[in-house]
Design a protein around this motif. Structure first.
Motif, PDB file in Angstrom:
ATOM      1  N   VAL A   9       6.741  42.368  61.304  1.00 60.14           N
ATOM      2  CA  VAL A   9       6.408  41.806  59.985  1.00 60.14           C
ATOM      3  C   VAL A   9       6.223  42.929  58.960  1.00 60.14           C
ATOM      4  N   MET A  10       5.531  43.997  59.327  1.00 63.11           N
ATOM      5  CA  MET A  10       5.322  45.107  58.385  1.00 63.11           C
ATOM      6  C   MET A  10       6.632  45.780  57.998  1.00 63.11           C
ATOM      7  N   MET A  11       7.527  45.962  58.948  1.00 64.16           N
ATOM      8  CA  MET A  11       8.805  46.603  58.636  1.00 64.16           C
ATOM      9  C   MET A  11       9.658  45.706  57.741  1.00 64.16           C
ATOM     10  N   VAL A  12       9.661  44.397  58.011  1.00 58.60           N
ATOM     11  CA  VAL A  12      10.440  43.475  57.177  1.00 58.60           C
ATOM     12  C   VAL A  12       9.846  43.418  55.774  1.00 58.60           C
ATOM     13  N   LEU A  13       8.520  43.347  55.661  1.00 60.89           N
ATOM     14  CA  LEU A  13       7.884  43.336  54.341  1.00 60.89           C
ATOM     15  C   LEU A  13       8.142  44.626  53.578  1.00 60.89           C
ATOM     16  N   SER A  14       8.126  45.737  54.268  1.00 63.71           N
ATOM     17  CA  SER A  14       8.413  47.007  53.612  1.00 63.71           C
ATOM     18  C   SER A  14       9.838  47.037  53.086  1.00 63.71           C
ATOM     19  N   HIS A  15      10.759  46.499  53.847  1.00 63.37           N
ATOM     20  CA  HIS A  15      12.159  46.471  53.413  1.00 63.37           C
ATOM     21  C   HIS A  15      12.355  45.512  52.237  1.00 63.37           C
ATOM     22  N   VAL A  16      11.706  44.365  52.291  1.00 64.61           N
ATOM     23  CA  VAL A  16      11.882  43.359  51.240  1.00 64.61           C
ATOM     24  C   VAL A  16      11.147  43.755  49.964  1.00 64.61           C
ATOM     25  N   LEU A  17       9.921  44.219  50.076  1.00 67.27           N
ATOM     26  CA  LEU A  17       9.102  44.501  48.905  1.00 67.27           C
ATOM     27  C   LEU A  17       9.266  45.923  48.370  1.00 67.27           C
ATOM     28  N   GLY A  18       9.880  46.798  49.146  1.00 62.34           N
ATOM     29  CA  GLY A  18      10.039  48.185  48.720  1.00 62.34           C
ATOM     30  C   GLY A  18      11.001  48.328  47.555  1.00 62.34           C
ATOM     31  N   THR A  19      10.825  49.436  46.812  1.00 60.75           N
ATOM     32  CA  THR A  19      11.708  49.662  45.672  1.00 60.75           C
ATOM     33  C   THR A  19      13.094  50.055  46.152  1.00 60.75           C
ATOM     34  N   LYS A  20      14.078  49.655  45.388  1.00 53.91           N
ATOM     35  CA  LYS A  20      15.466  49.946  45.740  1.00 53.91           C
ATOM     36  C   LYS A  20      16.085  50.970  44.791  1.00 53.91           C
ATOM     37  N   ALA A  21      15.272  51.594  43.952  1.00 56.40           N
ATOM     38  CA  ALA A  21      15.785  52.524  42.947  1.00 56.40           C
ATOM     39  C   ALA A  21      16.338  53.782  43.614  1.00 56.40           C
ATOM     40  N   LYS A  22      17.450  54.268  43.122  1.00 53.03           N
ATOM     41  CA  LYS A  22      18.063  55.499  43.618  1.00 53.03           C
ATOM     42  C   LYS A  22      17.752  56.629  42.638  1.00 53.03           C
ATOM     43  N   LEU A  23      16.525  57.101  42.678  1.00 50.05           N
ATOM     44  CA  LEU A  23      16.122  58.184  41.791  1.00 50.05           C
ATOM     45  C   LEU A  23      16.485  59.530  42.405  1.00 50.05           C
ATOM     46  N   PRO A  24      16.771  60.549  41.571  1.00 45.96           N
ATOM     47  CA  PRO A  24      17.127  61.856  42.133  1.00 45.96           C
ATOM     48  C   PRO A  24      15.991  62.476  42.937  1.00 45.96           C
ATOM     49  N   ALA A  25      14.748  62.206  42.577  1.00 48.44           N
ATOM     50  CA  ALA A  25      13.625  62.817  43.281  1.00 48.44           C
ATOM     51  C   ALA A  25      13.329  62.138  44.615  1.00 48.44           C
ATOM     52  N   LYS A  26      13.958  61.004  44.874  1.00 52.37           N
ATOM     53  CA  LYS A  26      13.655  60.259  46.085  1.00 52.37           C
ATOM     54  C   LYS A  26      14.107  60.992  47.344  1.00 52.37           C
ATOM     55  N   ASN A  27      15.199  61.709  47.280  1.00 55.22           N
ATOM     56  CA  ASN A  27      15.742  62.369  48.458  1.00 55.22           C
ATOM     57  C   ASN A  27      15.354  63.840  48.572  1.00 55.22           C
ATOM     58  N   ILE A  28      14.447  64.325  47.721  1.00 61.12           N
ATOM     59  CA  ILE A  28      14.002  65.717  47.810  1.00 61.12           C
ATOM     60  C   ILE A  28      12.961  65.817  48.913  1.00 61.12           C
ATOM     61  N   PRO A  29      13.108  66.765  49.822  1.00 54.55           N
ATOM     62  CA  PRO A  29      12.114  66.926  50.888  1.00 54.55           C
ATOM     63  C   PRO A  29      10.758  67.331  50.302  1.00 54.55           C
ATOM     64  N   TYR A  30       9.717  66.683  50.772  1.00 53.05           N
ATOM     65  CA  TYR A  30       8.363  66.970  50.300  1.00 53.05           C
ATOM     66  C   TYR A  30       7.433  66.928  51.499  1.00 53.05           C
ATOM     67  N   GLU A  31       6.723  68.017  51.720  1.00 54.79           N
ATOM     68  CA  GLU A  31       5.779  68.022  52.824  1.00 54.79           C
ATOM     69  C   GLU A  31       4.626  68.952  52.507  1.00 54.79           C
ATOM     70  N   SER A  32       3.440  68.488  52.710  1.00 51.59           N
ATOM     71  CA  SER A  32       2.212  69.266  52.541  1.00 51.59           C
ATOM     72  C   SER A  32       2.100  69.882  51.161  1.00 51.59           C
ATOM     73  N   GLY A  33       2.501  69.174  50.154  1.00 49.07           N
ATOM     74  CA  GLY A  33       2.355  69.660  48.794  1.00 49.07           C
ATOM     75  C   GLY A  33       3.394  70.668  48.371  1.00 49.07           C
ATOM     76  N   VAL A  34       4.393  70.936  49.209  1.00 48.06           N
ATOM     77  CA  VAL A  34       5.434  71.907  48.884  1.00 48.06           C
ATOM     78  C   VAL A  34       6.726  71.152  48.648  1.00 48.06           C
ATOM     79  N   ILE A  35       7.248  71.258  47.430  1.00 52.27           N
ATOM     80  CA  ILE A  35       8.540  70.651  47.143  1.00 52.27           C
ATOM     81  C   ILE A  35       9.601  71.690  47.461  1.00 52.27           C
ATOM     82  N   SER A  36      10.462  71.366  48.383  1.00 53.25           N
ATOM     83  CA  SER A  36      11.477  72.308  48.810  1.00 53.25           C
ATOM     84  C   SER A  36      12.649  72.266  47.832  1.00 53.25           C
ATOM     85  N   VAL A  37      12.796  73.326  47.074  1.00 51.04           N
ATOM     86  CA  VAL A  37      13.913  73.453  46.154  1.00 51.04           C
ATOM     87  C   VAL A  37      14.907  74.401  46.816  1.00 51.04           C
ATOM     88  N   ASN A  38      16.127  74.396  46.375  1.00 49.50           N
ATOM     89  CA  ASN A  38      17.246  75.062  47.051  1.00 49.50           C
ATOM     90  C   ASN A  38      16.911  76.412  47.688  1.00 49.50           C
TER      91      ASN A  38
END
Length: 141
Positions: A24-53
């Motif tokens: 149920v949680m996975m289906v709700l996440s898929h249905v209610l989640g945003t579908k926007a394809k923003l450029p920042a969506k696919n940038i790796p982010y971990e522990s407060g460090v934005i990995s730039v090239n």
């Protein structure tokens, strides 16, 4: 056979409920989640460090020892919590056992401090190139 089923049904009901809730949680996440394809969506982010090239920050395994120590001492806290709940029933023998347990934990913490396991030995600096990183590792050995 029916005796075994009466013993196992709570566990089976738990796992069935767990699987249903996860689905149920996975289906709700898929249905209610945003579908926007923003450029920042696919940038790796971990522990407060934005990995730039060209940002290749490397963390040594020593960094993760803090997390391991936290988990270990957090589990010890859970054991002490069980002792606190049964404090009246355990009496003085329980108090002595808990004191010995805490003394062992304190000895382990002092040991970790004395061998330098709680101090950062390396700063987490960006690596300039792969070749300079390997030469640094070879020199340290």
């Amino acid at each position: 056979m029916s005796g075994q089923i009466t013993l196992i049904w709570p566990i089976a009901a738990y796992f069935l409920t767990l699987i249903i809730m996860l689905t149920v949680m996975m289906v709700l996440s898929h249905v209610l989640g945003t579908k926007a394809k923003l450029p920042a969506k696919n940038i790796p982010y971990e522990s407060g460090v934005i990995s730039v090239n060209d940002n290749k920050t490397r963390f040594t395994s020593h960094f993760f020892l803090y997390a391991i120590f936290f988990v270990i001492f957090d589990l010890e806290t859970i054991f002490l919590f069980a002792w606190v709940i049964a404090f009246k029933e355990s009496g003085w023998p329980g108090f002595i056992e808990a004191s010995i347990f805490i003394a062992i934990l304190l000895a382990a913490l002092i040991y970790l401090f004395r061998i330098g396991a709680l101090s950062l030995k390396h700063r987490h600096l960006p690596v300039k190139s792969e070749q300079s990183y390997t030469t640094k590792v070879v020199r340290e050995r």
